[in-house]
Structure formats: structure tokens, C-alpha cells
Design an enzyme around this catalytic site. Structure first.
Site, PDB file in Angstrom:
ATOM      1  N   TYR A 176      47.529  30.213  48.473  1.00  0.00           N
ATOM      2  CA  TYR A 176      46.488  31.237  48.270  1.00  0.00           C
ATOM      3  C   TYR A 176      46.263  31.963  49.592  1.00  0.00           C
ATOM      4  O   TYR A 176      46.232  33.205  49.636  1.00  0.00           O
ATOM      5  CB  TYR A 176      45.189  30.572  47.789  1.00  0.00           C
ATOM      6  CG  TYR A 176      43.984  31.488  47.768  1.00  0.00           C
ATOM      7  CD1 TYR A 176      43.695  32.270  46.655  1.00  0.00           C
ATOM      8  CD2 TYR A 176      43.119  31.566  48.868  1.00  0.00           C
ATOM      9  CE1 TYR A 176      42.590  33.115  46.635  1.00  0.00           C
ATOM     10  CE2 TYR A 176      42.012  32.401  48.856  1.00  0.00           C
ATOM     11  CZ  TYR A 176      41.751  33.175  47.736  1.00  0.00           C
ATOM     12  OH  TYR A 176      40.651  34.017  47.728  1.00  0.00           O
TER      13      TYR A 176
HETATM   14  N1  LIG Z   1      34.657  34.192  45.246  1.00  0.00           N
HETATM   15  C1  LIG Z   1      34.838  34.146  46.547  1.00  0.00           C
HETATM   16  O1  LIG Z   1      34.119  33.426  47.257  1.00  0.00           O
HETATM   17  C2  LIG Z   1      35.914  35.002  47.190  1.00  0.00           C
HETATM   18  C3  LIG Z   1      36.034  34.964  48.589  1.00  0.00           C
HETATM   19  C4  LIG Z   1      36.997  35.746  49.199  1.00  0.00           C
HETATM   20  C5  LIG Z   1      37.832  36.548  48.424  1.00  0.00           C
HETATM   21  N2  LIG Z   1      37.698  36.555  47.076  1.00  0.00           N
HETATM   22  C6  LIG Z   1      38.609  37.401  46.307  1.00  0.00           C
HETATM   23  O2  LIG Z   1      37.880  38.165  45.374  1.00  0.00           O
HETATM   24  C7  LIG Z   1      38.681  38.387  44.203  1.00  0.00           C
HETATM   25  C8  LIG Z   1      37.911  37.949  42.964  1.00  0.00           C
HETATM   26  O3  LIG Z   1      37.723  36.534  43.044  1.00  0.00           O
HETATM   27  P1  LIG Z   1      36.731  35.752  42.067  1.00  0.00           P
HETATM   28  O4  LIG Z   1      35.963  34.843  42.928  1.00  0.00           O
HETATM   29  O5  LIG Z   1      36.024  36.677  41.166  1.00  0.00           O
HETATM   30  O6  LIG Z   1      37.789  34.894  41.234  1.00  0.00           O
HETATM   31  P2  LIG Z   1      37.674  34.278  39.760  1.00  0.00           P
HETATM   32  O7  LIG Z   1      36.262  34.044  39.380  1.00  0.00           O
HETATM   33  O8  LIG Z   1      38.596  33.106  39.747  1.00  0.00           O
HETATM   34  O9  LIG Z   1      38.245  35.445  38.825  1.00  0.00           O
HETATM   35  C9  LIG Z   1      39.619  35.735  38.850  1.00  0.00           C
HETATM   36  C10 LIG Z   1      39.953  36.808  37.832  1.00  0.00           C
HETATM   37  O10 LIG Z   1      41.371  36.984  37.833  1.00  0.00           O
HETATM   38  C11 LIG Z   1      41.833  36.871  36.489  1.00  0.00           C
HETATM   39  N3  LIG Z   1      43.173  36.297  36.433  1.00  0.00           N
HETATM   40  C12 LIG Z   1      43.565  35.076  36.844  1.00  0.00           C
HETATM   41  N4  LIG Z   1      44.868  34.888  36.583  1.00  0.00           N
HETATM   42  C13 LIG Z   1      45.319  36.033  35.999  1.00  0.00           C
HETATM   43  C14 LIG Z   1      46.557  36.437  35.457  1.00  0.00           C
HETATM   44  N5  LIG Z   1      47.618  35.624  35.462  1.00  0.00           N
HETATM   45  N6  LIG Z   1      46.655  37.664  34.922  1.00  0.00           N
HETATM   46  C15 LIG Z   1      45.592  38.496  34.876  1.00  0.00           C
HETATM   47  N7  LIG Z   1      44.372  38.161  35.355  1.00  0.00           N
HETATM   48  C16 LIG Z   1      44.243  36.941  35.897  1.00  0.00           C
HETATM   49  C17 LIG Z   1      40.827  35.945  35.802  1.00  0.00           C
HETATM   50  O11 LIG Z   1      40.896  36.094  34.410  1.00  0.00           O
HETATM   51  P3  LIG Z   1      40.321  34.960  33.402  1.00  0.00           P
HETATM   52  O12 LIG Z   1      38.820  35.087  33.456  1.00  0.00           O
HETATM   53  O13 LIG Z   1      40.873  35.346  32.094  1.00  0.00           O
HETATM   54  O14 LIG Z   1      40.779  33.638  33.921  1.00  0.00           O
HETATM   55  C18 LIG Z   1      39.535  36.435  36.415  1.00  0.00           C
HETATM   56  O15 LIG Z   1      39.060  37.577  35.740  1.00  0.00           O
HETATM   57  C19 LIG Z   1      39.976  37.588  44.406  1.00  0.00           C
HETATM   58  O16 LIG Z   1      41.015  38.429  44.829  1.00  0.00           O
HETATM   59  C20 LIG Z   1      39.608  36.588  45.498  1.00  0.00           C
HETATM   60  O17 LIG Z   1      40.709  36.181  46.268  1.00  0.00           O
HETATM   61  C21 LIG Z   1      36.760  35.796  46.431  1.00  0.00           C
END
Ligand SMILES: NC(=O)c1ccc[n+]([C@@H]2O[C@H](COP(=O)([O-])OP(=O)(O)OC[C@H]3O[C@@H](n4cnc5c(N)ncnc54)[C@H](OP(=O)(O)O)[C@@H]3O)[C@@H](O)[C@H]2O)c1
Length: 261
Positions: A176
Site C-alpha cells: 500500500y
Molecule cells: N482514511 C484514511 O485515513 C486515509 C489516509 C490517507 C490516505 N487515504 C486515501 O484516501 C482514499 C480513500 O480512502 P478511504 O479511507 O475512503 O478508503 P475506504 O473506506 O477503504 O474506501 C475505499 C473505496 O475504494 C473502493 N474500492 C476498493 N477496491 C476497489 C476495486 N477493486 N474497484 C473499484 N473500487 C474499489 C471501495 O469500494 P467498496 O465500498 O465497494 O469496497 C471504497 O469505495 C484512498 O486513496 C486512501 O489511500 C485515506
């Protein structure tokens, strides 16, 4: 007038004009849940027609319904599983967007795959391939296939969602982290190639945000150690709107909240 925002305070404190994205067409990947869902809803609330791309149709439909119920521009749903998508699936997406919209003003490469923190020694080839494919390759392919559509906009903006796990090479974040570091590099080198065009590319680290990913990585996190997704939206909207039209090749960072004891 354009604005230069760099610090966490500036990015979180950005005042978003109600009509910031009026008439814009914006594609958000991973729009069915987590931060992507809130980005999609916020773009719509500020006037954009949003293409909701994700793998779980039920979740995309719920986001669609909430946008329509709020009276915002009707979004579009584009189901796509980035794990198995082949190049022709990307081409089909671009052709559909060309027919339906003729251009793209914003692309938010937000979808992410994350399983758990794990030592590198225990990272299997399938783990590695899946993380790199969904978190790095898919963003490259998505952006490549959308280039013509983005170039047809006079405000084309691509955001790659970054993470300090990559920039700081945090132990146990494995593939990741490597993928996220790759996205930062991709964003910056591509922005350099596009220097004399109107299309801009930036990466944004939203800092710790409550979501499925955050719960998997930090199941026991204190409630004052992360933000709600809504809190970081001003930074994303800033990068999509015209106030940042001079900003490209940047890696913007929202620092973690300072924890009060
Ligand atoms: N949350 C944090 O603390 C944090 C910190 C730094 C950076 N980020 C970045 O922010 C962004 C959003 O993260 P998040 O926290 O919202 O993550 P999350 O809650 O895990 O959501 C991930 C999203 O990606 C979708 N997804 C996963 N696998 C997929 C696939 N094979 N094809 C299409 N869609 C797919 C998921 O769909 P489903 O719902 O259908 O599974 C979900 O809508 C990411 O790029 C992450 O790296 C997050």
C-alpha cells in the site's frame, strides 16, 4: 483570482463557494463508500455532475439517491471493479464519457485496496500484485484513458489520493505504501510533462480520516486522532476548482490532528 493554499489550516479552512463546480463533470473512483462517497456528494453539492465509479452497485445507488434527493445535479453510475478491469474496459469507460459528456473537468483517483498492516517478509506475491494493481496501476490507466476528455476542459484537474505511509516509508504498510509513493511520483512527473497545458495534476494526503481503511489499520485509534471525511473536503474541492488553476505537480498534505490529552 487564484489562491495558494499549503498548510493544513489553510486547506481545511478554505471557504468553498456554493457554485464552485457549477457545470463541471467530475469522475470519482471508489465513490460508493468512505472518503470517495463524501467527495462525490460534495462535488454535486457544489454544482458538478458526478460520475460515481465503484465496484459495489448497491453502494453507488445509495450515493446516487442521496445526491438526487438533495436536489443536486443528477449523477451517473459507472460500475467497474478495478481489480479485474482490462484496458478495453477503460477504453469503454472513456468512450461512454465522450458520448455522454464530451469532456471531463476533474478526476479523483480515490479508490483503494487495503487489507492489514503486515511485515514485508510476510507479503505474498498475490498481496503485492493486488495492492499495486488497484492502488497504482489503475490510477495510471484511468488517467491515461481520460486524458483526451480532460484536455477538452478549460479547468482539467486530476487528484491522486496520497498517504504519508508512502512518503514516509512507514514500516508494515507494505505494498500500500509503495503504491502511494508511486502515485506521488507519477503525479509530479506527469505534471512536469504537462507544464505548458491547462491540465494539472496533484496528489493530496488527506491525513487520518474515519473510514474502513482507517479502522483496518488503527482498530483502537483514539477518537481525537482522526478526522471525519467531511472535514477534509475543502482541500479536495480547492484542487478541483478554479482557485487552484495555477497549482500543479504539488503534493499537498493535511497533517494529523494534534491530540489533546
Ligand atoms: N482514511 C484514511 O485515513 C486515509 C489516509 C490517507 C490516505 N487515504 C486515501 O484516501 C482514499 C480513500 O480512502 P478511504 O479511507 O475512503 O478508503 P475506504 O473506506 O477503504 O474506501 C475505499 C473505496 O475504494 C473502493 N474500492 C476498493 N477496491 C476497489 C476495486 N477493486 N474497484 C473499484 N473500487 C474499489 C471501495 O469500494 P467498496 O465500498 O465497494 O469496497 C471504497 O469505495 C484512498 O486513496 C486512501 O489511500 C485515506
Amino acid at each position: 483570482m487564484s489562491l495558494t493554499l499549503n498548510s493544513t489550516e489553510e486547506l481545511l479552512g478554505y471557504t468553498v463557494a456554493k457554485d464552485l463546480l457549477a457545470g463541471q463533470v467530475i469522475l470519482v473512483t471508489g465513490a460508493g463508500s468512505g472518503l470517495g462517497r463524501e467527495i462525490a456528494r460534495a462535488c454535486a453539492a457544489h454544482g458538478a455532475t458526478v460520475i460515481l465509479l465503484g465496484r459495489t452497485i448497491k453502494k453507488l445507488e445509495m450515493v446516487y439517491d442521496s445526491i438526487v434527493a438533495a436536489g443536486h445535479p443528477e449523477p451517473a453510475i459507472y460500475p467497474m471493479n478495478l481489480e479485474g478491469a482490462a484496458w478495453n474496459n477503460y477504453e469503454e469507460l472513456a468512450a461512454t464519457l465522450q458520448t455522454e459528456f464530451g469532456r471531463l473537468d476533474g478526476l479523483v483517483n480515490n479508490a483503494v485496496h487495503f487489507e492489514s498492516l503486515k511485515p514485508m517478509a510476510e507479503t505474498t506475491p498475490p498481496d503485492w500484485m493486488k495492492h499495486l494493481h488497484i492502488n497504482l496501476n489503475a490510477s495510471l490507466f484511468m488517467t491515461q484513458v481520460c486524458l483526451g476528455l480532460l484536455n477538452a476542459s478549460d479547468n482539467g484537474s486530476v487528484i491522486f489520493m496520497s498517504d504519508s505511509a508512502g512518503a514516509q516509508a512507514k514500516p508494515f504498510w507494505g505494498p500500500y505504501a509503495v503504491a502511494k509513493a508511486g502515485l506521488d511520483c507519477l503525479s509530479q512527473l506527469w505534471a512536469g510533462e504537462l507544464r505548458n497545458t491547462g491540465l494539472r495534476m496533484n496528489s493530496l494526503d488527506p491525513g487520518p480520516v474515519k473510514s474502513k481503511l482507517h479502522e483496518l489499520a488503527y482498530p483502537a485509534a483514539a477518537s481525537n486522532s482522526f478526522r471525519q471525511p467531511q472535514e477534509v473536503l475543502p482541500a479536495i474541492l480547492y484542487l478541483l476548482g478554479r482557485d487552484s488553476e495555477h497549482v500543479s505537480g504539488k503534493r499537498l498534505v493535511i497533517e494529523a490532528p494534534t491530540q489533546q490529552v
